[in-house]
Design a protein around this motif. Structure first.
Motif, PDB file in Angstrom:
ATOM      1  N   ILE A 238      38.376  47.037  41.182  1.00 56.90           N
ATOM      2  CA  ILE A 238      38.237  45.576  41.153  1.00 56.90           C
ATOM      3  C   ILE A 238      37.422  45.148  42.353  1.00 56.90           C
ATOM      4  O   ILE A 238      37.669  45.590  43.474  1.00 56.90           O
ATOM      5  N   ASP A 239      36.463  44.268  42.119  1.00 63.63           N
ATOM      6  CA  ASP A 239      35.662  43.693  43.208  1.00 63.63           C
ATOM      7  C   ASP A 239      36.432  42.503  43.770  1.00 63.63           C
ATOM      8  O   ASP A 239      36.444  41.421  43.178  1.00 63.63           O
ATOM      9  N   PHE A 240      37.091  42.706  44.910  1.00 65.52           N
ATOM     10  CA  PHE A 240      37.911  41.644  45.494  1.00 65.52           C
ATOM     11  C   PHE A 240      37.080  40.547  46.167  1.00 65.52           C
ATOM     12  O   PHE A 240      37.623  39.514  46.537  1.00 65.52           O
ATOM     13  N   THR A 241      35.766  40.759  46.321  1.00 66.63           N
ATOM     14  CA  THR A 241      34.936  39.711  46.930  1.00 66.63           C
ATOM     15  C   THR A 241      34.731  38.545  45.967  1.00 66.63           C
ATOM     16  O   THR A 241      34.501  37.423  46.397  1.00 66.63           O
TER      17      THR A 241
ATOM     18  N   THR B 168      41.317  37.238  37.439  1.00 70.30           N
ATOM     19  CA  THR B 168      41.327  37.346  35.974  1.00 70.30           C
ATOM     20  C   THR B 168      41.550  38.797  35.538  1.00 70.30           C
ATOM     21  O   THR B 168      42.372  39.071  34.662  1.00 70.30           O
ATOM     22  N   LYS B 169      40.822  39.715  36.148  1.00 70.21           N
ATOM     23  CA  LYS B 169      40.947  41.129  35.780  1.00 70.21           C
ATOM     24  C   LYS B 169      42.341  41.659  36.112  1.00 70.21           C
ATOM     25  O   LYS B 169      42.964  42.350  35.301  1.00 70.21           O
ATOM     26  N   LEU B 170      42.834  41.331  37.303  1.00 71.34           N
ATOM     27  CA  LEU B 170      44.150  41.806  37.724  1.00 71.34           C
ATOM     28  C   LEU B 170      45.251  41.233  36.826  1.00 71.34           C
ATOM     29  O   LEU B 170      46.170  41.960  36.433  1.00 71.34           O
ATOM     30  N   THR B 171      45.150  39.964  36.473  1.00 72.72           N
ATOM     31  CA  THR B 171      46.133  39.350  35.572  1.00 72.72           C
ATOM     32  C   THR B 171      46.157  40.073  34.233  1.00 72.72           C
ATOM     33  O   THR B 171      47.223  40.398  33.707  1.00 72.72           O
TER      34      THR B 171
END
Length: 188
Positions: free
Chosen positions: A66-69, A76-79
């Motif tokens: 995941i690109d945390f920047t 959205t991706k983490l959810t």
């Protein structure tokens, strides 16, 4: 060990000054190892924001880059990943319950039915009749092996105090509600 879901950020935290090889937070990796020894892969999600090689094989563990920047995209991706993991957990739990209830013997079903109405998860099995309850002697070890009950404590005289595990509590309720009762015709 008792967490229902483990989310671990295993992102690279630096590079070795001599070799230039990336390294990750040792405490997090240690905790992931403990989680893996005690939990199912469906209970774990690993995330990282780098493309560096992982230090151990995580092919059986769900993981994602995941690109945390980009905070909105990361959120959205983490959810979505967490929702997918929770759905898979529910599917795995339902499968375990179905397997546990489908494999119950008559002795186990009768034993479960005698204790399934208890409002607490802890119950005591002890007979002071002087006789031997063969049904209980058969059912208790089987239910222990299936992970449906566990030994909660003992009285000073050694009598066991058993309790439902989470799996056992749900399976017992479903077994009691879901199995039809056979009533032979009185005229036969």
């Amino acid at each position: 060990v008792h967490s229902r879901f483990i989310l671990a950020d295993i992102s690279t935290v630096g590079k070795d000054s001599k070799t230039g090889r990336p390294y990750r937070n040792a405490n997090v990796m240690y905790e992931v190892g403990i989680a893996l020894s005690a939990r199912s892969p469906t209970d774990i999600l690993l995330v990282h924001d780098d493309k560096d090689p992982l230090l151990f094989d995580v092919s059986v563990i769900p993981h994602a880059q995941i690109d945390f920047t980009d905070k909105e995209q990361a959120k959205t991706k983490l959810t979505g990943l967490i929702e997918d993991r929770l759905k898979e957990q529910n599917h795995a739990i339902n499968s375990k319950i179905a397997l546990a209830t489908s494999a119950l013997s008559g002795e186990e079903l009768r034993f479960i039915n005698s204790f399934s109405d208890f409002s607490t998860s802890v119950w005591i099995y002890y007979e002071d009749t002087g006789g031997v309850n063969f049904e209980a002697q058969i059912a208790i070890p089987r239910l222990l092996d299936k992970g449906m009950i566990d030994l909660q404590a003992r009285f000073p005289d050694g009598r066991p105090i058993y309790g439902w595990t989470e799996l056992g509590s749900i399976a017992a309720k479903r077994a009691k509600e879901g199995l039809p009762t056979y009533s032979p015709d009185k005229t036969e």
